[in-house]
Design a protein around this motif. Sequence first.
Motif, short mmCIF file in Angstrom:
data_model
loop_
_atom_site.label_atom_id
_atom_site.label_comp_id
_atom_site.label_asym_id
_atom_site.label_seq_id
_atom_site.Cartn_x
_atom_site.Cartn_y
_atom_site.Cartn_z
N LEU A 57 0.82 -1.20 0.00
CA LEU A 57 0.00 0.00 0.00
C LEU A 57 0.87 1.26 0.00
O LEU A 57 0.57 2.23 -0.70
CB LEU A 57 -0.92 -0.02 1.23
CG LEU A 57 -2.11 0.93 1.26
CD1 LEU A 57 -2.98 0.77 0.02
CD2 LEU A 57 -2.92 0.70 2.52
N LYS A 58 1.97 1.23 0.75
CA LYS A 58 2.89 2.38 0.80
C LYS A 58 3.50 2.65 -0.57
O LYS A 58 3.57 3.81 -1.00
CB LYS A 58 3.97 2.16 1.84
CG LYS A 58 4.91 3.37 1.95
CD LYS A 58 5.76 3.29 3.17
CE LYS A 58 6.82 4.35 3.24
NZ LYS A 58 6.46 5.69 2.85
N VAL A 59 3.92 1.62 -1.26
CA VAL A 59 4.51 1.79 -2.60
C VAL A 59 3.48 2.42 -3.54
O VAL A 59 3.78 3.36 -4.28
CB VAL A 59 5.01 0.44 -3.15
CG1 VAL A 59 5.33 0.52 -4.63
CG2 VAL A 59 6.22 -0.04 -2.36
N ALA A 105 1.45 7.51 -6.19
CA ALA A 105 0.37 8.47 -6.40
C ALA A 105 0.78 9.86 -5.91
O ALA A 105 0.50 10.87 -6.57
CB ALA A 105 -0.90 8.01 -5.67
N LEU A 106 1.47 9.92 -4.78
CA LEU A 106 1.94 11.19 -4.23
C LEU A 106 2.95 11.84 -5.17
O LEU A 106 2.90 13.05 -5.42
CB LEU A 106 2.54 10.99 -2.84
CG LEU A 106 2.90 12.26 -2.08
CD1 LEU A 106 1.65 13.03 -1.68
CD2 LEU A 106 3.72 11.92 -0.85
N TYR A 130 -3.21 15.85 -2.62
CA TYR A 130 -1.82 15.68 -2.23
C TYR A 130 -1.70 15.64 -0.70
O TYR A 130 -1.01 14.79 -0.15
CB TYR A 130 -0.98 16.83 -2.81
CG TYR A 130 0.48 16.76 -2.46
CD1 TYR A 130 1.37 16.07 -3.27
CD2 TYR A 130 0.98 17.39 -1.32
CE1 TYR A 130 2.71 16.00 -2.96
CE2 TYR A 130 2.33 17.32 -1.00
CZ TYR A 130 3.19 16.64 -1.82
OH TYR A 130 4.51 16.56 -1.51
N SER A 131 -2.39 16.54 -0.03
CA SER A 131 -2.37 16.58 1.44
C SER A 131 -2.95 15.32 2.05
O SER A 131 -2.44 14.80 3.05
CB SER A 131 -3.14 17.80 1.95
OG SER A 131 -2.51 18.99 1.54
N ALA A 132 -4.02 14.80 1.44
CA ALA A 132 -4.65 13.57 1.94
C ALA A 132 -3.68 12.40 1.84
O ALA A 132 -3.52 11.62 2.80
CB ALA A 132 -5.92 13.27 1.16
N TYR A 133 -3.01 12.26 0.70
CA TYR A 133 -2.03 11.18 0.55
C TYR A 133 -0.87 11.35 1.52
O TYR A 133 -0.41 10.38 2.12
CB TYR A 133 -1.50 11.12 -0.89
CG TYR A 133 -2.32 10.25 -1.80
CD1 TYR A 133 -2.30 8.87 -1.68
CD2 TYR A 133 -3.11 10.81 -2.79
CE1 TYR A 133 -3.06 8.07 -2.52
CE2 TYR A 133 -3.87 10.02 -3.64
CZ TYR A 133 -3.83 8.65 -3.49
OH TYR A 133 -4.59 7.86 -4.32
N SER A 134 -0.41 12.57 1.69
CA SER A 134 0.71 12.83 2.59
C SER A 134 0.36 12.43 4.02
O SER A 134 1.15 11.76 4.70
CB SER A 134 1.07 14.32 2.51
OG SER A 134 2.21 14.60 3.25
N ARG A 135 -0.82 12.82 4.48
CA ARG A 135 -1.26 12.45 5.84
C ARG A 135 -1.42 10.94 5.97
O ARG A 135 -1.02 10.34 6.97
CB ARG A 135 -2.59 13.12 6.15
CG ARG A 135 -2.50 14.57 6.50
CD ARG A 135 -3.85 15.16 6.81
NE ARG A 135 -4.48 14.51 7.96
CZ ARG A 135 -5.77 14.55 8.21
NH1 ARG A 135 -6.59 15.19 7.40
NH2 ARG A 135 -6.26 13.96 9.27
N ALA A 136 -2.01 10.32 4.97
CA ALA A 136 -2.25 8.87 5.02
C ALA A 136 -0.94 8.10 5.01
O ALA A 136 -0.81 7.08 5.69
CB ALA A 136 -3.14 8.45 3.85
#
Length: 93
Positions: A25-27, A32-33, A71-77
Amino acid sequence: MMITYEQLSKQISDVQLSQGDLQELKVKWDAALLKLHDFIEMFLERFGDRVIGDKDNSPEWTLYSKKYDEYSAYSRAIRALDYFIAKEKLKNG
């Protein structure tokens, strides 16, 4: 469709908490980020003068705002995912 932090958090909770699943999931999310980062950089180079300053309802500002929120959502997740990965590493020693 824009993804939200809540949707990404649900994906974390839906994943079986194992190192392999979390790393996978991280990869996916890192890719995506990076795509969003590249888009935002390109967008600011081209339309930066239209989105800097006061918020308005221009199409450029609206698109920038949506992409930045994503972008912020992916960064936080990803930070949350990193926490769970570290927690699993400690648990499994």
